[in-house]
Design an enzyme around this catalytic site. Structure first.
Site, PDB file in Angstrom:
ATOM      1  N   ASN A  96      11.146  19.612  11.252  1.00 53.89           N
ATOM      2  CA  ASN A  96      11.579  20.275  10.016  1.00 53.89           C
ATOM      3  C   ASN A  96      13.066  20.022   9.798  1.00 53.89           C
ATOM      4  OD1 ASN A  96      13.123  22.414  11.432  1.00 53.89           O
ATOM      5  ND2 ASN A  96      11.078  22.943  12.185  1.00 53.89           N
ATOM      6  N   ASP A 119       4.904  25.866  14.081  1.00 54.28           N
ATOM      7  CA  ASP A 119       3.776  26.711  14.473  1.00 54.28           C
ATOM      8  C   ASP A 119       2.616  25.886  15.028  1.00 54.28           C
ATOM      9  OD1 ASP A 119       4.870  29.184  13.806  1.00 54.28           O
ATOM     10  OD2 ASP A 119       4.453  28.845  11.677  1.00 54.28           O
ATOM     11  N   LYS A 163      -6.602   8.492  17.844  1.00 52.03           N
ATOM     12  CA  LYS A 163      -7.362   7.811  16.783  1.00 52.03           C
ATOM     13  C   LYS A 163      -6.474   7.486  15.585  1.00 52.03           C
ATOM     14  CE  LYS A 163     -11.490  10.473  17.664  1.00 52.03           C
ATOM     15  NZ  LYS A 163     -12.044  11.647  17.078  1.00 52.03           N
ATOM     16  N   PHE A 200      14.875  35.332  13.460  1.00 56.46           N
ATOM     17  CA  PHE A 200      15.323  34.901  12.131  1.00 56.46           C
ATOM     18  C   PHE A 200      14.097  34.732  11.251  1.00 56.46           C
ATOM     19  CE2 PHE A 200      19.797  33.352  11.587  1.00 56.46           C
ATOM     20  CZ  PHE A 200      20.316  33.992  12.687  1.00 56.46           C
ATOM     21  N   LYS A 258       7.400  41.305   9.867  1.00 56.85           N
ATOM     22  CA  LYS A 258       7.636  40.391  10.994  1.00 56.85           C
ATOM     23  C   LYS A 258       8.264  41.134  12.185  1.00 56.85           C
ATOM     24  CE  LYS A 258       8.089  36.164   9.269  1.00 56.85           C
ATOM     25  NZ  LYS A 258       8.728  35.034   8.610  1.00 56.85           N
ATOM     26  N   LYS A 275       6.227  41.179  15.631  1.00 61.21           N
ATOM     27  CA  LYS A 275       6.753  40.444  16.785  1.00 61.21           C
ATOM     28  C   LYS A 275       7.537  41.356  17.745  1.00 61.21           C
ATOM     29  CE  LYS A 275       6.807  36.041  14.354  1.00 61.21           C
ATOM     30  NZ  LYS A 275       7.061  34.623  14.596  1.00 61.21           N
TER      31      LYS A 275
END
Ligand code: CTP
Length: 395
Positions: free
Chosen positions: A209, A278, A288, A323, A337, A341
């Protein structure tokens, strides 16, 4: 960051004296009150007007200045100084300082001051390696003065070896680490994750990313400046590891998980700034890869959620920070979140704001806990880092 700090810079006779001008300019920009003291020999290499213009203060050279206002300057300056830096420090200055000789403005003020002192030697390799100089340096260390080793390289005299003044950025960071903050995180262990992760598809391609690691590196640097013992677990980025920080390089989310969980138990504060992927391609699908069309045919497996693991395995008294990047309902989504978490705080980036997120030197964040939300204006990532630790301290 150096507001109200009085910093004395001693400059001695070395070809590297001009580099002290950059340091003075940097300190002034950080808000410090900077006074430069030059030896007479330093005058052969740089003009005091340079330092006076950059610092806005009189540059001191002669102890017996006829101007009465400055006649006891060495004592008053020595009392006011928060940090005393000598860069570049010649063999002659080091010898005098090690033996308590006070025969000019610099050595007199040095001897009269009780604040923290840093010496950055710069001289010919033979002079530096001479046991007399080495003995003098050890003696200064014995008196609590910190010596920062010179760099190796090509020297102005034509020799190659140790003796080159440490890089300007290193001098600046030493000063920040010693003067910018009260060491309110001294004795604390802080772990920071930063950057992206890279998930290999095959030996050539990978999924990643846009994270550049700037935010996490700023967080690690700020913790080090506050005196913490800092470990930075970083995905692949192209910025230099911060000084005074133990940096562990990783590539994949699984490696990041392993390196973090190996150390998590002993940490007081853990801050997950990393943009962890993720998902990861599964090997069977990768094999393949040449026969099928991307990307639909790549089978993906899930990566461990590191923050959730840390939240679920927290030790008593540990502070865990995550974050998040949100495009809408910033506070509500971040609180979800936070609860999911099990962390103590979420630093939420609003991706709608200009100057926020990946790649920039600035960020726009809201610091969110169970019952507080502090929205910060646009500021540098260094300032965001500073605000995060101040917020944690006051939590
Ligand atoms: N994080 C993590 N491990 C992962 C994914 C994310 O530790 N596998 C951490 C990030 O470092 C960040 C926080 O979790 O501190 C939130 O990341 P984010 O990508 O916003 O959360 P996700 O769990 O991916 O949630 P969503 O996809 O719903 O946005």
């Amino acid at each position: 960051m150096l507001k109200n700090k009085c910093i004395v810079i001693g400059v001695t006779g070395s070809i590297a004296a001009y580099k002290a001008a950059d340091v003075v300019s940097f300190l002034k920009k950080q808000g410090a009150d900077v006074t430069v003291i030059m030896t007479k020999n330093a005058l052969n290499f740089i003009n005091p007007i340079t330092f006076e213009t950059l610092s806005g203060n009189k540059c001191l050279v002669d102890t017996f200045d006829r101007n009465f206002e400055f006649s006891v300057e060495h004592v008053s300056l020595a009392k006011r100084a928060d940090l005393f830096v000598v860069a570049p420090a010649s063999a002659d200055f080091i010898a005098k300082a090690a033996n308590g000789i006070a025969d000019d403005m610099l050595t007199t003020t040095f001897l009269a001051s009780t604040c923290k002192k840093l010496i950055f030697p710069a001289m010919n390799t033979r002079m530096y390696e001479n046991p007399i100089t080495q003995d003098n340096l050890r003696k200064l260390e014995h008196y609590g003065i910190e010596i920062v080793e010179p760099a190796s390289g090509y020297l102005a005299c034509g020799d190659t070896g140790r003796g080159k003044l440490a890089p300007v950025e290193e001098i600046e960071e030493y000063i920040m680490m010693n003067a910018a903050y009260d060491h309110d995180l001294a004795g604390k262990r802080v772990l920071v994750s930063a950057g992206p992760t890279q998930e290999d598809i095959d030996p050539v391609r990978f999924i990643t990313n846009h994270s550049t690691g700037k935010m996490g590196y700023a967080v690690a640097k700020n913790a080090a400046r506050r005196g913490a013992d800092v470990t930075l677990v970083s995905g692949p980025v192209s910025i230099e590891p911060p000084m005074g920080v133990r940096t562990v390089q990783v590539k994949s989310a699984q490696q990041m998980f392993d390196e973090i969980t190996d150390r998590s138990e002993e940490q007081d504060i853990i801050i997950m700034t990393a943009a962890v992927a993720d998902m990861r391609p599964l090997n069977a699908a990768s094999e393949k890869i040449h026969k099928v069309t991307m990307p639909d045919s790549i089978k993906l497996g899930t990566n461990p959620d590191i923050l959730s693991y840390l939240g679920a395995h927290r030790r008593d008294g540990q502070v865990i920070v995550g974050f998040s990047m949100e495009t809408e309902n910033l506070i509500e989504n971040s609180r979800v979140k936070l609860a999911k978490k099990h962390c103590d705080m979420i630093v939420a980036n609003s991706l709608r704001e200009k100057g926020a997120g990946f790649g920039t030197d600035t960020n726009v964040v809201t610091l969110i806990t169970k019952d507080k939300a502090e929205e910060l204006p646009i500021m540098s990532k260094d300032e965001v880092a500073e605000r995060i630790f101040t917020f944690i301290r006051d939590m």
